[in-house]
Scaffold this active site. Structure first.
Site, PDB file in Angstrom:
ATOM      1  N   ASN A   1      15.008 -13.791  -1.529  1.00  0.00           N
ATOM      2  CA  ASN A   1      14.734 -13.822  -0.077  1.00  0.00           C
ATOM      3  C   ASN A   1      14.105 -15.136   0.392  1.00  0.00           C
ATOM      4  O   ASN A   1      14.278 -15.537   1.543  1.00  0.00           O
ATOM      5  CB  ASN A   1      13.911 -12.603   0.369  1.00  0.00           C
ATOM      6  CG  ASN A   1      12.546 -12.528  -0.279  1.00  0.00           C
ATOM      7  OD1 ASN A   1      12.288 -13.204  -1.268  1.00  0.00           O
ATOM      8  ND2 ASN A   1      11.674 -11.714   0.267  1.00  0.00           N
TER       9      ASN A   1
ATOM     10  N   GLU B   1       3.832  -9.835  -7.445  1.00  0.00           N
ATOM     11  CA  GLU B   1       3.882  -9.709  -5.979  1.00  0.00           C
ATOM     12  C   GLU B   1       5.080  -8.821  -5.686  1.00  0.00           C
ATOM     13  O   GLU B   1       6.216  -9.267  -5.746  1.00  0.00           O
ATOM     14  CB  GLU B   1       4.009 -11.121  -5.374  1.00  0.00           C
ATOM     15  CG  GLU B   1       3.636 -11.172  -3.917  1.00  0.00           C
ATOM     16  CD  GLU B   1       4.845 -11.128  -3.029  1.00  0.00           C
ATOM     17  OE1 GLU B   1       5.193 -10.010  -2.580  1.00  0.00           O
ATOM     18  OE2 GLU B   1       5.430 -12.203  -2.768  1.00  0.00           O
TER      19      GLU B   1
ATOM     20  N   CYS C   1       8.791  -9.237   1.921  1.00  0.00           N
ATOM     21  CA  CYS C   1       7.910  -8.165   1.432  1.00  0.00           C
ATOM     22  C   CYS C   1       6.837  -7.821   2.454  1.00  0.00           C
ATOM     23  O   CYS C   1       6.223  -6.763   2.365  1.00  0.00           O
ATOM     24  CB  CYS C   1       7.243  -8.591   0.135  1.00  0.00           C
ATOM     25  SG  CYS C   1       8.429  -9.028  -1.114  1.00  0.00           S
TER      26      CYS C   1
HETATM   27  C1  SIN Z   1       7.692 -12.414   0.385  1.00  0.00           C
HETATM   28  O1  SIN Z   1       8.563 -11.843   0.995  1.00  0.00           O
HETATM   29  O2  SIN Z   1       7.300 -11.979  -0.691  1.00  0.00           O
HETATM   30  C2  SIN Z   1       7.062 -13.689   0.844  1.00  0.00           C
HETATM   31  C3  SIN Z   1       6.757 -13.763   2.274  1.00  0.00           C
HETATM   32  C4  SIN Z   1       5.863 -14.919   2.627  1.00  0.00           C
HETATM   33  O3  SIN Z   1       5.511 -15.751   1.790  1.00  0.00           O
HETATM   34  O4  SIN Z   1       5.473 -14.998   3.786  1.00  0.00           O
END
Ligand code: SIN
Length: 508
Positions: free
Chosen positions: A176, A276, A310
């Site tokens: 992503n 994460e 996420c």
């Molecule tokens: C993620 O989707 O894990 C990262 C999002 C972000 O770094 O803002």
């Protein structure tokens, strides 16, 4: 009264067909893995990378195996023996060189991200800047890896700590953010004096290969940064990284299910882990919130990367007193989204990563409707554009027990759930296995403070939908994982604290 939009009331820029970006630097990536400073093209098998918007093949890459990853680990381990002694200021310089090279190639790197991931070019360029910022940030941190001096009880002893790099790090990254999830980990690792073996997602490996090329140009010695590639042997390569006694740490961004497997596999060597993992972010709009601001910021988080981050808001809890106003306003803005290939000008939103992602959105929509949700914007597939395009669905009066409240949709479904009291909404919000990000909208500082303290998540964003940047400690609690990335804390996971005690010191 909320109006049901007609299915076709969306904006398409034009059919997403056959778009090949033109690069200022055509040789930005090699179709090869990168091990010990060399491109590795030969393999028994190869896999294809496709443009998710068109399905067209854009690269053919070696599908590597366990022997290749073990070789990469050995090279990283050999490189570690000398890289750990590279002076902190020199490591900072290397990171800053890499930051500068990324910024010099920002357009090309952005096009590469759009091509392999599907996000609009403006967002992809934003990601490159975000990604590069971690190298700049950790260039600053590299020279600030301090220990402590400790006033101990034994009067003739003196004690202090130093922080040393953990060693070789396995870095397993998602699709992503094909650049930023690598740099957030690798920046901290390289600043600390670790070497890395990166395994990008097979759907989006081109950005990783471009970064490896720029890292070599920046002056990182062979073996410090390695990129291994696989589509078919993801599990075997993950296992090899976890089991290898030469790897000291695994950092992973991805699903909770895979995070748990990596944690189990790493147990035999008691590796350090940063995980994460999945989120299921609640976004709460209280009745005293600035509704226009809440709408804009809800869109910013809900539709960043078309819902595929996420930390995207997954469940929008809106106080019953303002739910109609909020819903009408957000629906009106969403109807104006312009879909198309991310490389086309004026596109606000691109495609999802694959057809499984589309099917998941559909399943969540269907479940919520079955449980009585009201359809405000029907949305749905856009076959005129391609198999991976889905116009957002907006639902209101969603059942608090709907499937989307239990697992993240990771796509363009805007699900609005009414609530009546602060106690009720906090219970709804915390009723999940996940705890990555939460969002709160209110003008009352007491509400903000109390709710932020009570929400079970690693990050709480108040009156804004956009908070992630390199100075922020990024990470979750509960089944969203552990460890923090970015910020002054990000480097901690890549170092061991060593205590040094010196005895028999005499006083004059
Ligand atoms: C993620 O989707 O894990 C990262 C999002 C972000 O770094 O803002």
């Amino acid at each position: 009264m909320l109006r049901l939009s007609r299915f076709k009331a969306y904006h398409i820029i034009s059919r997403a067909m056959s778009i090949r970006p033109t690069f200022a630097n055509e040789s930005l990536f090699e179709p090869a893995a990168f091990i010990d400073g060399k491109w590795v093209k030969s393999a028994e098998e190869y896999f294809e990378v496709s443009d998710p918007a068109t399905g067209e093949v854009i690269a053919t890459l070696p599908d590597q195996g366990v022997n290749d990853v073990n070789h990469a680990i050995e090279c990283a381990s050999k490189a570690f023996a000398s890289y750990k002694n590279v002076p902190h200021a020199k490591r900072a310089q290397l990171l800053r060189n890499l930051y500068n090279l990324m910024m010099e190639n920002v357009e090309d790197l952005g096009k590469l991200i759009t091509w392999e991931n599907g996000k609009p070019l403006a967002d992809a360029i934003g990601e490159v800047k975000y990604a590069a910022s971690f190298f700049d940030w950790y260039a600053g941190e590299a020279v600030r890896i301090y220990g402590t001096t400790i006033p101990v009880g034994f009067t003739r002893n003196r004690a202090f700590t130093i922080r040393q790099p953990v060693g070789v790090c396995g870095i397993i990254c998602p699709w992503n953010f094909p650049a930023a999830m690598i740099t957030r980990k690798a920046g901290a690792a390289l600043a600390a004096g670790c070497t890395v073996v990166i395994k990008p997602d097979a759907q989006t490996p081109l950005s990783a290969l471009a970064l490896a090329q720029l890292a070599a140009k920046a002056g990182f010695p062979p073996g410090t940064i390695n990129v291994v590639l696989t589509l078919k042997r993801v599990k075997e390569i993950g296992l090899a990284l976890c089991k290898s006694p030469l790897v000291s740490k695994i950092s992973f961004t991805g699903s909770t299910a895979v995070g748990k497997i990596l944690a189990e596999q790493s147990a035999s060597t008691l590796k350090k882990l940063s995980l994460e993992l999945g989120g299921n972010a609640p976004l709460i709009v209280f009745e005293d919130a600035d509704i226009d601001q809440a709408v804009d910021q809800a869109i910013a988080t809900k539709f960043r990367n078309l819902g595929q981050t996420c930390i995207c808001a997954n469940r929008l809890y809106v106080h019953r007193a303002v739910i109609d106003e909020f819903t009408e306003k957000i629906a009106a803005k969403i109807r104006k989204f312009k879909f198309g290939h991310g490389l086309q000008p004026d596109v606000t939103h691109g495609c999802l990563i694959n057809t499984a992602a589309v099917a998941k959105v559909e399943a969540h929509v269907e479940d919520a409707i079955k449980r009585g949700a009201t359809v405000v914007v029907k949305g749905g597939r856009m076959p005129e554009l391609g198999d991976t395009f889905y116009f957002p669905t907006v639902l209101t009066n969603v059942d608090p027990e709907a499937r989307l409240t239990k697992e993240e949709t990771f796509g363009p479904l805007c699900a609005i759930i009414p609530f009546d009291s602060v106690e009720q909404v906090v219970e709804y919000a915390n009723n999940t296995r996940f705890g990555l990000a939460s969002y709160v909208f209110s003008k009352n500082i007491e509400t903000i403070y109390t709710v932020a303290e009570t929400l079970q998540s690693g990050m709480v964003s108040c009156n804004t939908g956009v908070f992630s940047e390199c100075p922020i400690p990024f990470g979750g609690i509960k089944e969203s994982g552990y460890g923090r990335e970015g910020s002054l804390h990000g480097i901690e996971d890549y170092t061991n604290i060593k205590t040094i005690a010196i005895g028999n010191i005499s006083r004059l």
